[in-house]
Design a protein around this motif. Structure first.
Motif, PDB file in Angstrom:
ATOM      1  N   PHE A   1       0.829  -1.207   0.000  1.00  0.00           N
ATOM      2  CA  PHE A   1       0.000   0.000   0.000  1.00  0.00           C
ATOM      3  C   PHE A   1       0.865   1.258   0.000  1.00  0.00           C
ATOM      4  CE2 PHE A   1      -2.311   3.477   1.898  1.00  0.00           C
ATOM      5  CZ  PHE A   1      -3.412   3.525   1.049  1.00  0.00           C
ATOM      6  N   ASP A   2       1.954   1.260   0.742  1.00  0.00           N
ATOM      7  CA  ASP A   2       2.867   2.403   0.775  1.00  0.00           C
ATOM      8  C   ASP A   2       3.320   2.750  -0.645  1.00  0.00           C
ATOM      9  OD1 ASP A   2       5.883   3.392   0.863  1.00  0.00           O
ATOM     10  OD2 ASP A   2       4.975   3.989   2.777  1.00  0.00           O
ATOM     11  N   LYS A   3       3.702   1.754  -1.419  1.00  0.00           N
ATOM     12  CA  LYS A   3       4.135   1.978  -2.808  1.00  0.00           C
ATOM     13  C   LYS A   3       2.999   2.550  -3.646  1.00  0.00           C
ATOM     14  CE  LYS A   3       7.496  -1.749  -2.610  1.00  0.00           C
ATOM     15  NZ  LYS A   3       7.755  -3.148  -2.932  1.00  0.00           N
ATOM     16  N   GLN A   4       1.800   1.999  -3.478  1.00  0.00           N
ATOM     17  CA  GLN A   4       0.650   2.490  -4.234  1.00  0.00           C
ATOM     18  C   GLN A   4       0.325   3.936  -3.867  1.00  0.00           C
ATOM     19  OE1 GLN A   4      -2.020  -0.601  -2.937  1.00  0.00           O
ATOM     20  NE2 GLN A   4      -1.859  -1.693  -4.892  1.00  0.00           N
ATOM     21  N   ALA A   5       0.374   4.248  -2.573  1.00  0.00           N
ATOM     22  CA  ALA A   5       0.055   5.605  -2.119  1.00  0.00           C
ATOM     23  C   ALA A   5       1.076   6.606  -2.642  1.00  0.00           C
ATOM     24  CB  ALA A   5      -0.001   5.647  -0.592  1.00  0.00           C
ATOM     25  N   ARG A   6       2.338   6.236  -2.643  1.00  0.00           N
ATOM     26  CA  ARG A   6       3.379   7.134  -3.175  1.00  0.00           C
ATOM     27  C   ARG A   6       3.142   7.418  -4.656  1.00  0.00           C
ATOM     28  NH1 ARG A   6       7.771   7.612   0.440  1.00  0.00           N
ATOM     29  NH2 ARG A   6       7.566   6.148   2.170  1.00  0.00           N
ATOM     30  N   ALA A   7       2.763   6.393  -5.397  1.00  0.00           N
ATOM     31  CA  ALA A   7       2.546   6.550  -6.838  1.00  0.00           C
ATOM     32  C   ALA A   7       1.277   7.338  -7.151  1.00  0.00           C
ATOM     33  CB  ALA A   7       2.487   5.179  -7.502  1.00  0.00           C
ATOM     34  N   ALA A   8       0.268   7.209  -6.312  1.00  0.00           N
ATOM     35  CA  ALA A   8      -1.035   7.822  -6.602  1.00  0.00           C
ATOM     36  C   ALA A   8      -1.191   9.234  -6.055  1.00  0.00           C
ATOM     37  CB  ALA A   8      -2.148   6.945  -6.026  1.00  0.00           C
ATOM     38  N   ASN A   9      -0.346   9.646  -5.140  1.00  0.00           N
ATOM     39  CA  ASN A   9      -0.499  10.952  -4.491  1.00  0.00           C
ATOM     40  C   ASN A   9      -0.493  12.078  -5.527  1.00  0.00           C
ATOM     41  OD1 ASN A   9      -0.378  13.279  -2.984  1.00  0.00           O
ATOM     42  ND2 ASN A   9       1.146  12.517  -1.565  1.00  0.00           N
TER      43      ASN A   9
END
Length: 178
Positions: free
Chosen positions: A41-49
């Motif tokens: 999720f951390d990776k997804q959140a960084r990419a989607a921010n």
């Protein structure tokens, strides 16, 4: 002209915050978050921010941060005291834009958009995007306010979130009635 400019500023600010909220709503349904796979999720959140200079935080109901994209992956995450009441209030109100707050770890004023994340019918996490008030600087610049005008954004508590002139110096001051 003042009324037209105020409406235009309001629309642009609402659009900016609405975009961030939409991304957060989508992230709130990510299977990685719902399954407790915080590394993915951390990776997804960084990419989607969608907002440069902002970060995503996930806290559980005890206040333990599970994700904080301001920090390096794998860093020790802080424990936020008093978050249980905040998460409980999210149940009743759904997504919420906070007033201006000063972060305990940076000492700088920020605001956030909090989204409740439900799992098995109960709120499991508070998903938040933490935003620096300087995000509004380009909006003021785009509006090309007349030289003798000062645009301001104020939160519900009467705190100055951002000002078009000397924004860094004035953010966090109380707006006094005229």
């Amino acid at each position: 002209q003042l009324q037209t400019t105020a409406r235009a500023l309001s629309i642009v600010v609402d659009r900016q915050l609405g975009q961030a909220e939409a991304v957060m709503q989508a992230l709130a349904t990510a299977p990685s978050l719902l399954n407790g796979d915080f590394e993915t999720f951390d990776k997804q959140a960084r990419a989607a921010n969608p907002i440069p200079g902002s970060w995503v935080v996930v806290r559980d109901t005890t206040g333990a941060q599970r994700v904080n994209t301001r920090l390096q992956p794998g860093a020790d995450l802080p424990h936020d005291r008093g978050v249980r009441e905040q998460i409980s209030s999210l149940v009743a109100g759904g997504p919420r834009v906070s007033n201006l707050i000063v972060t305990s770890n940076t000492g700088k004023p920020v605001f956030g958009i909090d989204i409740p994340v439900s799992r098995d019918g109960a709120v499991a996490y508070d998903l938040a995007i933490v935003i620096q008030p300087s995000i509004f600087d380009p909006i003021f610049a785009e509006q090309r306010l007349p030289g003798n005008w000062i645009g301001i954004i104020v939160d519900r508590g009467g705190m100055l979130v951002r000002r078009s002139y000397k924004g860094d110096e004035t953010t966090g001051r109380e707006v006094l009635p005229v």
